[in-house]
Design a protein around this motif. Structure first.
Motif, PDB file in Angstrom:
ATOM      1  N   TYR A  67     -80.340  34.889   4.424  1.00 19.65           N
ATOM      2  CA  TYR A  67     -78.976  35.409   4.403  1.00 19.65           C
ATOM      3  C   TYR A  67     -78.990  36.889   4.054  1.00 19.65           C
ATOM      4  O   TYR A  67     -79.619  37.290   3.076  1.00 19.65           O
ATOM      5  N   ASP A  68     -78.261  37.685   4.845  1.00 16.45           N
ATOM      6  CA  ASP A  68     -78.069  39.090   4.503  1.00 16.45           C
ATOM      7  C   ASP A  68     -77.017  39.177   3.401  1.00 16.45           C
ATOM      8  O   ASP A  68     -76.290  38.210   3.138  1.00 16.45           O
ATOM      9  N   THR A  69     -76.921  40.312   2.752  1.00 17.65           N
ATOM     10  CA  THR A  69     -75.976  40.469   1.648  1.00 17.65           C
ATOM     11  C   THR A  69     -74.550  40.228   2.129  1.00 17.65           C
ATOM     12  O   THR A  69     -74.098  40.868   3.083  1.00 17.65           O
ATOM     13  N   PRO A  70     -73.854  39.281   1.503  1.00 16.51           N
ATOM     14  CA  PRO A  70     -72.486  38.960   1.928  1.00 16.51           C
ATOM     15  C   PRO A  70     -71.509  40.099   1.636  1.00 16.51           C
ATOM     16  O   PRO A  70     -71.690  40.864   0.685  1.00 16.51           O
ATOM     17  N   SER A  71     -70.467  40.173   2.445  1.00 13.34           N
ATOM     18  CA  SER A  71     -69.424  41.178   2.235  1.00 13.34           C
ATOM     19  C   SER A  71     -68.631  40.890   0.964  1.00 13.34           C
ATOM     20  O   SER A  71     -68.136  41.803   0.314  1.00 13.34           O
ATOM     21  N   ASP A  72     -68.501  39.620   0.624  1.00  7.05           N
ATOM     22  CA  ASP A  72     -67.816  39.187  -0.596  1.00  7.05           C
ATOM     23  C   ASP A  72     -68.743  38.191  -1.294  1.00  7.05           C
ATOM     24  O   ASP A  72     -68.708  36.991  -1.000  1.00  7.05           O
ATOM     25  N   TYR A  80     -68.730  35.939   5.862  1.00  7.89           N
ATOM     26  CA  TYR A  80     -69.211  36.833   4.798  1.00  7.89           C
ATOM     27  C   TYR A  80     -70.434  37.644   5.187  1.00  7.89           C
ATOM     28  O   TYR A  80     -70.834  38.552   4.468  1.00  7.89           O
ATOM     29  N   GLY A  81     -71.078  37.278   6.283  1.00 11.27           N
ATOM     30  CA  GLY A  81     -72.256  38.038   6.683  1.00 11.27           C
ATOM     31  C   GLY A  81     -73.105  37.283   7.675  1.00 11.27           C
ATOM     32  O   GLY A  81     -72.763  36.189   8.121  1.00 11.27           O
ATOM     33  N   THR A  82     -74.237  37.863   7.988  1.00 11.80           N
ATOM     34  CA  THR A  82     -75.134  37.273   8.972  1.00 11.80           C
ATOM     35  C   THR A  82     -76.277  36.532   8.281  1.00 11.80           C
ATOM     36  O   THR A  82     -76.604  36.796   7.131  1.00 11.80           O
ATOM     37  N   PHE A  83     -76.844  35.613   9.014  1.00  6.05           N
ATOM     38  CA  PHE A  83     -78.020  34.892   8.546  1.00  6.05           C
ATOM     39  C   PHE A  83     -78.831  34.475   9.756  1.00  6.05           C
ATOM     40  O   PHE A  83     -78.342  34.478  10.876  1.00  6.05           O
ATOM     41  N   ARG A  84     -80.074  34.160   9.516  1.00  2.71           N
ATOM     42  CA  ARG A  84     -80.960  33.713  10.576  1.00  2.71           C
ATOM     43  C   ARG A  84     -81.863  32.630  10.017  1.00  2.71           C
ATOM     44  O   ARG A  84     -82.100  32.573   8.819  1.00  2.71           O
TER      45      ARG A  84
END
Length: 113
Positions: free
Chosen positions: A19-24, A100-104
């Motif tokens: 997970y990339d750093t979430p916006s919130d 909230y953000g991107t993930f892979r």
């Protein structure tokens, strides 16, 4: 030299999600802990669910969190992902965590050597 897996060696299967750093961060963590983890822990045959916050990047960009889920073998992992709870967990990630953000993710067959 090419490495080959010993057919007698124990094999496991692992799903890794980065997970990339979430916006919130607070909202992400609340949903992840209260909804997503309880769903994912219902995967059939799941042996272990671990996560690591802010892993140190050795090569490439860092990420916020890495989650690892383990099964006995690849057929067990594939069955879990294709199950009703697997579909619900994937739908939750797509509908709620992506806001909230991107993930892979990736699937690994682990061969003990």
């Amino acid at each position: 030299m090419t490495a080959t897996a010993d057919p007698a060696a124990k094999q496991m299967a692992r799903l890794i999600v980065m997970y990339d750093t979430p916006s919130d961060i607070d909202a992400f963590e609340r949903h992840y802990n209260d909804v997503h983890i309880p769903l994912a822990k219902q995967y059939p045959g799941l042996r272990r669910y671990t996560r690591s916050y802010k892993p140190a990047a050795v090569i490439g960009e860092p990420c916020y969190m890495v989650v690892m889920l383990d099964w006995d073998d690849m057929p067990a992992l594939e069955a879990a992902l294709g199950s009703e709870i697997g579909q619900r967990t994937a739908e939750d990630a797509t509908a709620n965590l992506t806001r909230y953000g991107t993930f892979r993710g990736m699937i690994l067959q682990l061969d003990e050597v």
